[in-house]
Design a protein around this motif. Structure first.
Motif, PDB file in Angstrom:
ATOM      1  N   UNK A 172       8.286  23.380 -32.616  1.00 41.61           N
ATOM      2  CA  UNK A 172       9.085  23.886 -31.588  1.00 41.61           C
ATOM      3  C   UNK A 172       8.440  25.717 -31.925  1.00 41.61           C
ATOM      4  N   UNK A 173       9.208  25.521 -33.795  1.00 41.95           N
ATOM      5  CA  UNK A 173       8.396  27.046 -34.384  1.00 41.95           C
ATOM      6  C   UNK A 173       6.622  27.342 -34.481  1.00 41.95           C
ATOM      7  N   UNK A 174       6.238  26.302 -33.882  1.00 39.39           N
ATOM      8  CA  UNK A 174       5.008  26.640 -33.927  1.00 39.39           C
ATOM      9  C   UNK A 174       4.794  27.648 -32.497  1.00 39.39           C
ATOM     10  N   UNK A 175       5.271  26.474 -31.480  1.00 37.19           N
ATOM     11  CA  UNK A 175       5.450  27.512 -29.884  1.00 37.19           C
ATOM     12  C   UNK A 175       6.127  28.762 -29.918  1.00 37.19           C
ATOM     13  N   UNK A 176       7.192  28.904 -30.912  1.00 42.39           N
ATOM     14  CA  UNK A 176       8.180  30.139 -31.078  1.00 42.39           C
ATOM     15  C   UNK A 176       6.636  31.157 -31.649  1.00 42.39           C
ATOM     16  N   UNK A 177       6.259  31.137 -32.658  1.00 43.83           N
ATOM     17  CA  UNK A 177       5.321  31.881 -33.423  1.00 43.83           C
ATOM     18  C   UNK A 177       4.170  31.750 -32.157  1.00 43.83           C
ATOM     19  N   UNK A 178       3.518  31.276 -31.676  1.00 44.37           N
ATOM     20  CA  UNK A 178       2.361  31.489 -30.413  1.00 44.37           C
ATOM     21  C   UNK A 178       3.082  33.000 -29.827  1.00 44.37           C
ATOM     22  N   UNK A 179       4.403  32.229 -29.021  1.00 41.11           N
ATOM     23  CA  UNK A 179       4.750  32.980 -27.607  1.00 41.11           C
ATOM     24  C   UNK A 179       4.673  34.415 -28.997  1.00 41.11           C
ATOM     25  N   UNK A 180       5.117  35.042 -29.898  1.00 43.62           N
ATOM     26  CA  UNK A 180       5.382  35.892 -29.774  1.00 43.62           C
ATOM     27  C   UNK A 180       3.663  36.438 -30.141  1.00 43.62           C
ATOM     28  N   UNK A 181       2.627  36.035 -30.505  1.00 39.83           N
ATOM     29  CA  UNK A 181       1.673  36.239 -31.276  1.00 39.83           C
ATOM     30  C   UNK A 181       1.062  37.018 -30.048  1.00 39.83           C
ATOM     31  N   UNK A 182       1.344  35.723 -28.774  1.00 40.77           N
ATOM     32  CA  UNK A 182       1.019  36.683 -27.977  1.00 40.77           C
ATOM     33  C   UNK A 182       1.601  37.795 -27.001  1.00 40.77           C
ATOM     34  N   UNK A 183       3.155  37.567 -26.998  1.00 41.03           N
ATOM     35  CA  UNK A 183       3.541  38.518 -26.762  1.00 41.03           C
ATOM     36  C   UNK A 183       2.699  40.739 -27.571  1.00 41.03           C
ATOM     37  N   UNK A 184       2.970  39.663 -28.650  1.00 39.96           N
ATOM     38  CA  UNK A 184       2.777  41.453 -29.532  1.00 39.96           C
ATOM     39  C   UNK A 184       0.935  41.865 -29.248  1.00 39.96           C
ATOM     40  N   UNK A 185       0.379  40.989 -29.472  1.00 36.49           N
ATOM     41  CA  UNK A 185      -1.049  41.663 -29.183  1.00 36.49           C
ATOM     42  C   UNK A 185      -1.820  41.210 -27.820  1.00 36.49           C
ATOM     43  N   UNK A 186      -0.567  41.203 -26.836  1.00 42.24           N
ATOM     44  CA  UNK A 186      -1.222  40.999 -25.299  1.00 42.24           C
ATOM     45  C   UNK A 186      -2.547  39.995 -24.995  1.00 42.24           C
ATOM     46  N   UNK A 187      -1.839  38.897 -25.377  1.00 41.95           N
ATOM     47  CA  UNK A 187      -3.525  37.960 -25.121  1.00 41.95           C
ATOM     48  C   UNK A 187      -2.876  37.016 -25.096  1.00 41.95           C
ATOM     49  N   UNK A 188      -3.800  35.752 -25.047  1.00 41.96           N
ATOM     50  CA  UNK A 188      -3.527  33.947 -24.228  1.00 41.96           C
ATOM     51  C   UNK A 188      -4.111  33.259 -25.329  1.00 41.96           C
ATOM     52  N   UNK A 189      -3.379  32.122 -25.424  1.00 41.81           N
ATOM     53  CA  UNK A 189      -4.045  32.003 -26.391  1.00 41.81           C
ATOM     54  C   UNK A 189      -4.148  30.001 -25.448  1.00 41.81           C
ATOM     55  N   UNK A 190      -4.933  29.500 -25.444  1.00 45.22           N
ATOM     56  CA  UNK A 190      -5.620  28.314 -24.468  1.00 45.22           C
ATOM     57  C   UNK A 190      -5.092  27.092 -25.654  1.00 45.22           C
ATOM     58  N   UNK A 191      -5.107  25.986 -24.673  1.00 48.07           N
ATOM     59  CA  UNK A 191      -3.878  24.816 -25.577  1.00 48.07           C
ATOM     60  C   UNK A 191      -5.010  24.066 -27.123  1.00 48.07           C
ATOM     61  N   UNK A 192      -6.036  24.310 -26.909  1.00 50.04           N
ATOM     62  CA  UNK A 192      -6.672  24.159 -28.275  1.00 50.04           C
ATOM     63  C   UNK A 192      -6.947  24.951 -28.771  1.00 50.04           C
ATOM     64  N   UNK A 193      -6.902  26.485 -28.915  1.00 51.27           N
ATOM     65  CA  UNK A 193      -6.530  27.420 -30.346  1.00 51.27           C
ATOM     66  C   UNK A 193      -5.096  26.742 -30.316  1.00 51.27           C
ATOM     67  N   UNK A 194      -3.763  26.778 -29.432  1.00 47.46           N
ATOM     68  CA  UNK A 194      -2.615  26.136 -30.074  1.00 47.46           C
ATOM     69  C   UNK A 194      -3.338  25.199 -31.513  1.00 47.46           C
ATOM     70  N   UNK A 195      -3.319  24.034 -30.374  1.00 47.04           N
ATOM     71  CA  UNK A 195      -3.378  23.241 -31.738  1.00 47.04           C
ATOM     72  C   UNK A 195      -4.605  22.737 -32.674  1.00 47.04           C
TER      73      UNK A 195
END
Length: 77
Positions: A38-61
Motif C-alpha cells: 500500500x505504501x508502495x502505491x502511495x509513493x508511486x502516486x506521489x512521484x507521478x503527481x510531483x513530476x507529472x509522469x506516468x509509471x507503467x506497471x512494469x516500472x512500478x514492479x
C-alpha cells in the motif's frame, strides 16, 4: 542523474515512509518495514503527481530502492 533529483526523491520517499532522516545512500524496501504494498502505491502516486509522469506497471514492479526510483523517474523527466 543529478544529485538534486536524487535529493528531492529521497525527501519524498522519507516523507511518505514517515522516516525523519536516513543516512544510508540507498534505501530499500527490504530494509524498511513500513514500505509495504500500500505504501508502495502511495509513493508511486506521489512521484507521478510531483513530476507529472506516468509509471507503467512494469516500472512500478521494478522499484525496490531509492536508486531504482531515481533511475526510472530520471529517465522520464
Amino acid at each position: 542523474m543529478s544529485k538534486e533529483l536524487e535529493s528531492q526523491i529521497k525527501r519524498i520517499l522519507l516523507d511518505e515512509l514517515g522516516i525523519v532522516e536516513e543516512d544510508k545512500l540507498n534505501i530499500t524496501r527490504d530494509e524498511i518495514a513500513v514500505w509495504d504494498s500500500l505504501k508502495h502505491l502511495e509513493i508511486i502516486l506521489t512521484l507521478e503527481e510531483e513530476y507529472d509522469i506516468h509509471l507503467t506497471s512494469e516500472e512500478v514492479a521494478q522499484i525496490h530502492s531509492l536508486d531504482d526510483i531515481v533511475k526510472i523517474v530520471g529517465s522520464k523527466i
